[in-house]
Design an enzyme around this catalytic site. Sequence first.
Site, PDB file in Angstrom:
ATOM      1  N   THR A 139      63.975  15.157  72.030  1.00 25.27           N
ATOM      2  CA  THR A 139      64.035  15.163  70.571  1.00 25.27           C
ATOM      3  C   THR A 139      65.466  14.990  70.069  1.00 25.27           C
ATOM      4  O   THR A 139      66.400  15.291  70.798  1.00 25.27           O
ATOM      5  CB  THR A 139      63.513  16.544  70.146  1.00 25.27           C
ATOM      6  OG1 THR A 139      62.136  16.558  70.432  1.00 25.27           O
ATOM      7  CG2 THR A 139      63.772  16.878  68.713  1.00 25.27           C
ATOM      8  N   ARG A 153      48.164  16.241  68.242  1.00 23.32           N
ATOM      9  CA  ARG A 153      49.012  17.427  68.410  1.00 23.32           C
ATOM     10  C   ARG A 153      50.248  17.311  67.507  1.00 23.32           C
ATOM     11  O   ARG A 153      50.893  16.286  67.429  1.00 23.32           O
ATOM     12  CB  ARG A 153      49.438  17.524  69.872  1.00 23.32           C
ATOM     13  CG  ARG A 153      50.361  18.710  70.192  1.00 23.32           C
ATOM     14  CD  ARG A 153      51.809  18.296  70.259  1.00 23.32           C
ATOM     15  NE  ARG A 153      52.657  19.366  70.793  1.00 23.32           N
ATOM     16  CZ  ARG A 153      53.980  19.349  70.750  1.00 23.32           C
ATOM     17  NH1 ARG A 153      54.604  18.320  70.219  1.00 23.32           N
ATOM     18  NH2 ARG A 153      54.682  20.339  71.247  1.00 23.32           N
ATOM     19  N   GLY A 199      62.560  21.761  72.312  1.00 24.27           N
ATOM     20  CA  GLY A 199      61.978  22.530  73.413  1.00 24.27           C
ATOM     21  C   GLY A 199      60.470  22.526  73.343  1.00 24.27           C
ATOM     22  O   GLY A 199      59.864  21.675  72.681  1.00 24.27           O
ATOM     23  N   GLY A 204      57.510  23.079  71.906  1.00 26.49           N
ATOM     24  CA  GLY A 204      57.257  23.314  70.492  1.00 26.49           C
ATOM     25  C   GLY A 204      56.294  24.440  70.174  1.00 26.49           C
ATOM     26  O   GLY A 204      56.473  25.156  69.186  1.00 26.49           O
TER      27      GLY A 204
HETATM   28  N1  ASP Z   1      59.910  20.460  70.269  1.00 28.64           N
HETATM   29  C1  ASP Z   1      59.358  19.137  70.422  1.00 28.64           C
HETATM   30  C2  ASP Z   1      57.867  19.210  70.327  1.00 28.64           C
HETATM   31  O1  ASP Z   1      57.306  20.159  70.840  1.00 28.64           O
HETATM   32  C3  ASP Z   1      59.725  18.492  71.697  1.00 28.64           C
HETATM   33  C4  ASP Z   1      61.179  18.397  71.934  1.00 28.64           C
HETATM   34  O2  ASP Z   1      61.956  19.175  71.426  1.00 28.64           O
HETATM   35  O3  ASP Z   1      61.581  17.500  72.679  1.00 28.64           O
HETATM   36  O4  ASP Z   1      57.269  18.293  69.822  1.00 28.64           O
END
Ligand code: ASP
Length: 318
Positions: free
Chosen positions: A184, A212, A235, A237
């Site tokens: 992300t 999702r 992280g 999520g």
């Molecule tokens: N937090 C994001 C999600 O769960 C994923 C990420 O941070 O890479 O969609």
Amino acid sequence: MTTRPVPVIAIHGGAGSRGPGEFDPNIETAYRDALAEVLRAGRQLLADGGNALDAVSLAVDLLEDCPLFNAGHGAVFTRDGTHELDAAVMDGATLRAGAVACVSRIRRPLRAARAVMEHSKHVLLVGAGAEAFAEAFGLELVEPEYFSTELRREQLRRAQAPALLVPGQGAAVSPLDDELKHGTVGAVALDARGHLAAATSTGGVTNKLPGRVGDLPLIGAGTYANRVAAISCTGTGEYFIRYAVAHDVCARIAYGGLTLQAATEHVVMEVLPAIGGAGGLIAVDAYGNVSLPFNTEGMYRGYMRADDPAPWTACLAD
Ligand code: ASP
């Protein structure tokens, strides 16, 4: 007379763990160069008197366009081989916020999130409705294939065939393991007027179920800004949603009197690991303090103050 803190911008390109393959310094350099370029652009905007909202919007725009990161071009695939992107922006001075989720055709999801904030009375639009809204505001729509890269397709193949993974023989594509990396992107900034803003954009997680929605477009979970601090998370999520992580950090500072560093470290290093949450966040407060904690092996990250000669960037732990 009170002196205003020096404007600052911090960005991240996702948190994760180191890969099973060889550590490749060339790849690390590519990531750090990309981060540095974005930081320089954001710093320039702030140094020229631009506001925090524009700085985080510009930074995320640039990161979405960079295929190294899991946002915009380079986004991960869902279980069905499609793309569903999420993005959010929040203006700490006014508490205005905008977000889009599960969009597949908006080239720059963060711009769509900002349009929701500025041109609608809503905070979050999803799917086809969000795309129609973006189109009505003249934002560029693309075929979903625009987001695809061979690297992400390979990650989906590997995620769907875990038995084929041989430990120690994974492709050494980055210093962070792409299976365990949450690539992300996000930005937080403080401007010369003392205003804060946060923005985050993602393709979500590889092999996710269609439909999702992660933490990032949920204001208070993965993205939050007020007059106290601005936070952008990365992280797993689902855990960030349950603990309303971004807002929780701001609340610990406002109600508990914690420093930015103490609040962010507590949430990332104690609260999240206790429930199995992996990842990190970037944060800046109204005094210009910056904190970039993560509980994974690494997080692509960096920051730059308006008076810094060069940006600071890192991938793995210091
Ligand atoms: N937090 C994001 C999600 O769960 C994923 C990420 O941070 O890479 O969609």
